[in-house]
Design an enzyme around this catalytic site. Structure first.
Site, PDB file in Angstrom:
ATOM      1  N   GLY A   1     -25.097  61.584 -65.980  1.00  0.00           N
ATOM      2  CA  GLY A   1     -24.757  62.480 -64.871  1.00  0.00           C
ATOM      3  C   GLY A   1     -24.806  63.938 -65.287  1.00  0.00           C
ATOM      4  O   GLY A   1     -25.195  64.278 -66.412  1.00  0.00           O
TER       5      GLY A   1
ATOM      6  N   TYR B   1     -11.395  59.033 -53.982  1.00  0.00           N
ATOM      7  CA  TYR B   1     -11.600  59.811 -55.205  1.00  0.00           C
ATOM      8  C   TYR B   1     -10.284  60.370 -55.728  1.00  0.00           C
ATOM      9  O   TYR B   1      -9.919  60.160 -56.889  1.00  0.00           O
ATOM     10  CB  TYR B   1     -12.589  60.942 -54.923  1.00  0.00           C
ATOM     11  CG  TYR B   1     -12.952  61.766 -56.139  1.00  0.00           C
ATOM     12  CD1 TYR B   1     -13.710  61.218 -57.176  1.00  0.00           C
ATOM     13  CD2 TYR B   1     -12.558  63.091 -56.251  1.00  0.00           C
ATOM     14  CE1 TYR B   1     -14.061  61.973 -58.286  1.00  0.00           C
ATOM     15  CE2 TYR B   1     -12.904  63.859 -57.352  1.00  0.00           C
ATOM     16  CZ  TYR B   1     -13.650  63.293 -58.375  1.00  0.00           C
ATOM     17  OH  TYR B   1     -13.992  64.042 -59.478  1.00  0.00           O
TER      18      TYR B   1
ATOM     19  N   LEU C   1     -16.245  59.501 -68.243  1.00  0.00           N
ATOM     20  CA  LEU C   1     -16.651  60.434 -67.194  1.00  0.00           C
ATOM     21  C   LEU C   1     -17.238  59.716 -65.984  1.00  0.00           C
ATOM     22  O   LEU C   1     -17.715  60.364 -65.050  1.00  0.00           O
ATOM     23  CB  LEU C   1     -17.689  61.432 -67.730  1.00  0.00           C
ATOM     24  CG  LEU C   1     -17.172  62.689 -68.443  1.00  0.00           C
ATOM     25  CD1 LEU C   1     -16.457  62.343 -69.729  1.00  0.00           C
ATOM     26  CD2 LEU C   1     -18.332  63.641 -68.738  1.00  0.00           C
TER      27      LEU C   1
ATOM     28  N   ARG D   1     -22.123  69.576 -53.059  1.00  0.00           N
ATOM     29  CA  ARG D   1     -21.164  70.540 -53.591  1.00  0.00           C
ATOM     30  C   ARG D   1     -21.652  71.957 -53.321  1.00  0.00           C
ATOM     31  O   ARG D   1     -22.845  72.217 -53.175  1.00  0.00           O
ATOM     32  CB  ARG D   1     -20.928  70.285 -55.083  1.00  0.00           C
ATOM     33  CG  ARG D   1     -20.068  69.049 -55.290  1.00  0.00           C
ATOM     34  CD  ARG D   1     -19.656  68.861 -56.722  1.00  0.00           C
ATOM     35  NE  ARG D   1     -20.650  68.117 -57.475  1.00  0.00           N
ATOM     36  CZ  ARG D   1     -20.418  67.580 -58.673  1.00  0.00           C
ATOM     37  NH1 ARG D   1     -19.238  67.722 -59.244  1.00  0.00           N
ATOM     38  NH2 ARG D   1     -21.356  66.925 -59.302  1.00  0.00           N
TER      39      ARG D   1
ATOM     40  N   ASN E   1     -10.840  49.014 -67.909  1.00  0.00           N
ATOM     41  CA  ASN E   1     -11.809  48.458 -68.868  1.00  0.00           C
ATOM     42  C   ASN E   1     -12.001  49.354 -70.083  1.00  0.00           C
ATOM     43  O   ASN E   1     -12.083  48.865 -71.219  1.00  0.00           O
ATOM     44  CB  ASN E   1     -13.145  48.221 -68.162  1.00  0.00           C
ATOM     45  CG  ASN E   1     -13.079  47.052 -67.191  1.00  0.00           C
ATOM     46  OD1 ASN E   1     -12.341  46.099 -67.405  1.00  0.00           O
ATOM     47  ND2 ASN E   1     -13.844  47.128 -66.123  1.00  0.00           N
TER      48      ASN E   1
ATOM     49  N   LEU F   1     -17.000  46.013 -70.810  1.00  0.00           N
ATOM     50  CA  LEU F   1     -18.100  46.303 -71.731  1.00  0.00           C
ATOM     51  C   LEU F   1     -17.592  46.099 -73.152  1.00  0.00           C
ATOM     52  O   LEU F   1     -16.529  46.601 -73.510  1.00  0.00           O
ATOM     53  CB  LEU F   1     -18.577  47.747 -71.533  1.00  0.00           C
ATOM     54  CG  LEU F   1     -19.717  48.243 -72.427  1.00  0.00           C
ATOM     55  CD1 LEU F   1     -20.984  47.425 -72.184  1.00  0.00           C
ATOM     56  CD2 LEU F   1     -19.979  49.716 -72.171  1.00  0.00           C
TER      57      LEU F   1
END
Length: 318
Positions: free
Chosen positions: A18, A151, A79, A192, A105, A69
């Site tokens: 990202g 969020y 992140l 944004r 996780n 994972l």
């Protein structure tokens, strides 16, 4: 650079393809570490990491961290989560899962490995604040059932989990509350304000301001933000955070629009549209704690940062 092989680390960065993640991966590789970039590519881009394809210290793993994972690492930077309203509202249930299950996780992995883990939290935990600027001690004013809640509340819950893992398991955690950050590799359609204004200005379209433009934001250039994350991770264990990372230089959205139009040499006019629900009126970080604990403060001025950002988006259109 690590002073010896003993100091070289194997570091996992979730969301590493990202905007912020790819810049963090670059920084860690430049510092001499090996980096596992983990990303499900929902908002990440292969373009952001294409230059690292042949780097001997770089490894890419396509994976959604809402699923466990099993890897080996010396540090973890978490992140992973869509960070713009356009993307996180597209699938709000998955956004919450990414924040909450992703935290569970990655924390579980860090617990097994007994390694440091950093959570990229957000200024959105403060909601539409009644305190200005916002210190880390302010608990926030957040709507738990609004369109942004997937969020906001997902990140708040992740912070809860991080501190409970520290209290219950003694895990060495770090929590950074990231304020508005901009720079090259922003997604051109992420909704944004900086990317919106720059793309509209370069295309000569009207600049869309939501609300009357008097609402304020504080904009931090990406290299400054990444430096803050690395400093927090490397700080002593007792410096857990949460620590605000952002640029306290505040400006109105209307002034930002005018500046970008001028710097882009654009003929764009300015149009106004209704303010989205729960959009905060003010946002400015109190960074006294970052200065004191991390010896950190932003160094890149807005015009210098915008010049690099405009050049990036102009090159995308070439």
């Amino acid at each position: 650079m690590p002073s010896s092989d003993k100091d070289k680390k194997r570091i996992m960065v979730t969301g590493g393809a990202g905007f912020l993640g790819s810049h963090l991966v670059d920084r860690l590789l430049d510092d001499g570490h090996d980096v596992m970039c983990v990303d499900n590519m929902f908002t990440g881009s292969r373009r952001n990491i294409a230059h690292l394809r042949d780097h001997p210290g770089f490894e890419f793993i396509r994976h959604d961290i809402s699923q466990p994972l099993h890897v080996e690492a010396d540090q973890i930077y978490n992140l992973a989560c869509p960070a713009s309203p356009v993307h996180y509202q597209f699938d709000p249930v998955q956004t919450t899962k990414t924040s909450v299950l992703g935290a569970i996780n990655t924390l579980g992995l860090a617990k097994r490995l007994r390694c440091r883990i950093l959570q990229a939290s957000t200024s959105e935990v403060y909601g539409d604040p009644e305190v200005h600027p916002q210190p880390e001690s302010y608990p926030g004013r957040v709507n738990p059932i609004g369109p942004r809640s997937c969020y906001d509340e997902g990140k708040r819950c992740a912070e809860t989990l991080f501190f409970d893992y520290r209290r219950q398991h003694g895990l060495p955690i770090k929590v950074a509350r990231i304020f508005n950050t901009y720079g090259p590799r922003m997604h051109p359609n992420d909704g944004r304000v900086v990317s919106n204004f720059v793309v509209q200005a370069l295309e000569g379209r009207p600049i869309t301001i939501y609300g009357d433009g008097s609402q304020t934001r504080s904009f931090c250039y990406v290299s400054d933000l990444i430096d803050g994350l690395v400093r927090l991770m490397e700080a002593p264990d007792e410096t857990t955070g949460p620590i605000n990372l952002g640029n306290p230089a505040e400006m109105t959205i209307a002034d930002l629009a005018k500046l970008i139009v001028e710097m882009a040499g654009s003929p764009s006019s300015i149009e106004f549209a209704p303010l989205p629900e729960d959009d905060p009126r003010q946002r400015q970080p109190d960074i006294r704690l970052a200065k004191e604990r991390l010896d950190w403060q932003p160094r890149v001025g807005l015009e210098d940062g915008l010049a690099s950002t405009i050049d990036y988006f102009r090159a995308l259109r070439a």
